[in-house]
Scaffold this active site. Sequence first.
Site, PDB file in Angstrom:
ATOM      1  N   SER A  23      35.145  35.426  42.569  1.00 18.49           N
ATOM      2  CA  SER A  23      34.903  34.468  43.659  1.00 18.49           C
ATOM      3  C   SER A  23      33.638  33.629  43.477  1.00 18.49           C
ATOM      4  O   SER A  23      32.944  33.339  44.454  1.00 18.49           O
ATOM      5  CB  SER A  23      34.906  35.187  45.009  1.00 18.49           C
ATOM      6  OG  SER A  23      36.179  35.764  45.246  1.00 18.49           O
ATOM      7  N   GLU A  47      33.071  42.132  36.664  1.00 14.82           N
ATOM      8  CA  GLU A  47      33.944  41.557  37.681  1.00 14.82           C
ATOM      9  C   GLU A  47      34.433  42.652  38.623  1.00 14.82           C
ATOM     10  O   GLU A  47      35.415  43.358  38.307  1.00 14.82           O
ATOM     11  CB  GLU A  47      35.166  40.901  37.027  1.00 14.82           C
ATOM     12  CG  GLU A  47      34.826  39.787  36.059  1.00 14.82           C
ATOM     13  CD  GLU A  47      35.999  38.827  35.869  1.00 14.82           C
ATOM     14  OE1 GLU A  47      35.796  37.634  36.094  1.00 14.82           O
ATOM     15  OE2 GLU A  47      37.103  39.282  35.532  1.00 14.82           O
ATOM     16  N   LYS A  96      43.838  31.989  33.692  1.00 15.35           N
ATOM     17  CA  LYS A  96      44.895  32.978  33.939  1.00 15.35           C
ATOM     18  C   LYS A  96      46.262  32.339  33.640  1.00 15.35           C
ATOM     19  O   LYS A  96      46.352  31.535  32.717  1.00 15.35           O
ATOM     20  CB  LYS A  96      44.782  33.531  35.368  1.00 15.35           C
ATOM     21  CG  LYS A  96      43.350  34.041  35.647  1.00 15.35           C
ATOM     22  CD  LYS A  96      43.209  34.807  36.911  1.00 15.35           C
ATOM     23  CE  LYS A  96      41.752  35.260  37.068  1.00 15.35           C
ATOM     24  NZ  LYS A  96      41.552  36.067  38.257  1.00 15.35           N
ATOM     25  N   ASN A 100      38.451  31.040  33.336  1.00 17.15           N
ATOM     26  CA  ASN A 100      39.651  31.808  33.001  1.00 17.15           C
ATOM     27  C   ASN A 100      40.804  31.225  33.825  1.00 17.15           C
ATOM     28  O   ASN A 100      40.884  31.452  35.031  1.00 17.15           O
ATOM     29  CB  ASN A 100      39.421  33.288  33.345  1.00 17.15           C
ATOM     30  CG  ASN A 100      40.659  34.140  33.134  1.00 17.15           C
ATOM     31  OD1 ASN A 100      41.657  33.671  32.599  1.00 17.15           O
ATOM     32  ND2 ASN A 100      40.593  35.399  33.548  1.00 17.15           N
ATOM     33  N   GLU A 105      43.107  42.491  35.689  1.00 14.71           N
ATOM     34  CA  GLU A 105      44.541  42.213  35.854  1.00 14.71           C
ATOM     35  C   GLU A 105      45.353  42.825  34.711  1.00 14.71           C
ATOM     36  O   GLU A 105      46.518  43.159  34.882  1.00 14.71           O
ATOM     37  CB  GLU A 105      44.763  40.696  35.986  1.00 14.71           C
ATOM     38  CG  GLU A 105      44.298  40.207  37.354  1.00 14.71           C
ATOM     39  CD  GLU A 105      43.768  38.795  37.395  1.00 14.71           C
ATOM     40  OE1 GLU A 105      44.024  38.016  36.461  1.00 14.71           O
ATOM     41  OE2 GLU A 105      43.060  38.469  38.374  1.00 14.71           O
ATOM     42  N   GLY A 124      39.408  36.715  43.314  1.00 10.67           N
ATOM     43  CA  GLY A 124      40.388  35.930  44.064  1.00 10.67           C
ATOM     44  C   GLY A 124      40.397  36.210  45.558  1.00 10.67           C
ATOM     45  O   GLY A 124      41.347  35.856  46.251  1.00 10.67           O
ATOM     46  N   HIS A 168      40.417  42.470  31.140  1.00 17.62           N
ATOM     47  CA  HIS A 168      40.396  41.945  32.509  1.00 17.62           C
ATOM     48  C   HIS A 168      41.097  42.937  33.438  1.00 17.62           C
ATOM     49  O   HIS A 168      42.071  43.580  33.033  1.00 17.62           O
ATOM     50  CB  HIS A 168      41.094  40.582  32.553  1.00 17.62           C
ATOM     51  CG  HIS A 168      40.831  39.852  33.835  1.00 17.62           C
ATOM     52  ND1 HIS A 168      41.475  40.173  35.000  1.00 17.62           N
ATOM     53  CD2 HIS A 168      39.967  38.860  34.124  1.00 17.62           C
ATOM     54  CE1 HIS A 168      41.014  39.383  35.965  1.00 17.62           C
ATOM     55  NE2 HIS A 168      40.100  38.574  35.464  1.00 17.62           N
TER      56      HIS A 168
HETATM   57  P1  13P Z   1      38.192  34.253  40.794  1.00 14.40           P
HETATM   58  O1  13P Z   1      37.022  33.373  40.385  1.00 14.40           O
HETATM   59  O2  13P Z   1      39.424  33.461  41.137  1.00 14.40           O
HETATM   60  O3  13P Z   1      37.790  35.243  41.838  1.00 14.40           O
HETATM   61  O4  13P Z   1      38.605  35.094  39.491  1.00 14.40           O
HETATM   62  C1  13P Z   1      37.611  35.734  38.760  1.00 14.40           C
HETATM   63  C2  13P Z   1      38.204  36.227  37.506  1.00 14.40           C
HETATM   64  O5  13P Z   1      39.035  37.121  37.513  1.00 14.40           O
HETATM   65  C3  13P Z   1      37.774  35.594  36.251  1.00 14.40           C
HETATM   66  O6  13P Z   1      38.191  36.319  35.147  1.00 14.40           O
END
Ligand code: 13P
Length: 253
Positions: free
Chosen positions: A215, A170, A15, A13, A102, A176, A100
Site C-alpha cells: 500500500s 511486504e 502483477k 510490480n 502471492e 492491496g 512474493h
Molecule cells: P500494493 O502496493 O498494491 O499494496 O502491492 C504491494 C506489492 O505486493 C508489491 O509487490
Amino acid sequence: MPQRKVKPLIAGNWKMNGLRNAAKELRRMAAQCAKSPKPKADVLVCPPVQLIWPLRETVKGSPIRLGAQDCHPKASGAHTGDVSAEMMADVGARAVIVGHSERRTDHGETSGLVRQKAEAVHGAGLTAIICLGETEAERDAGRTIRVIGKQLQDSVPADSKPQNTIIAYEPVWAIGTGRTPTLKDIEKAHKALRTRLVKRFGADGEKFRLLYGGSVKPGNATEILAIDNVNGALVGGASLKAADFIPIVQAAG
Ligand code: 13P
C-alpha cells in the site's frame, strides 16, 4: 548513517496486469522521468513476462529498467508453463521478483524453493528481489520479527551480494489493502533485517537494499522512504499509472 549510502530503488510490480497497450502508460512514466528534477532513485518496472521484450523499446534512453516476476528454479527443461530466469534475461529483464506472498500463498512456495529461485536468478546474471513478510495473524501474535528473520535466513542464498540481491519487506496484510504498519513498526522490521544481514554477510550486509512494500501511495511515500534502513519501495497497484508511480519515484532521494 551507512544506509544513506545505498541508492534507493523504486520498483513497480504490475502483477497480472497489462496488455500490449500498457506501452502508453510506460511511455508516460519514461517521459516524466526524463523531466527535471531527474529521479534520485533507480527505477524498475516489472510487467508480466510477455511484455518485457516489446516494452524494452519504450524505456530505451530512459532511467526505467525492466524486471520480471517469478521464475522456475531451473534454466530449462520439461516444465510445462514455466519460465526460467535465463529466458527473462534473454528478453531484457534486469531483475526478478521471487518469494512474493502471492506466490507463497497461492502456490504454496516455501522459503527453500524461494532460495532456489533466487539462486537461478543469480545464475542468469540478474538481481533477485526476494520478498518476505508476516501475515496478520503472525503480527497479532507478536511474531513479526521472528517470522521475517526466519524467512530471510531460509530464502536468501548464501552467496548473495548487495549487487545481485534486494530484500523487500511486504507485510501480507498491507498488500492491496490500503493499510500500512506504523512508521515505527516499519523501522523496527527493517532494522531487524539489517542486523541479520550484517551478522550473516559482514560489512556487505549494510549495502543490501531493503525495500518496503504494501500500500505505498503518493500520499505516504515520502514518510515511508525517509525511514532508516528503507532503501526504496516495491509498489503494486500504484505502479500501474504514471500519475501515481512517478510521484513515488520523486519522493525518493
Ligand atoms: P500494493 O502496493 O498494491 O499494496 O502491492 C504491494 C506489492 O505486493 C508489491 O509487490
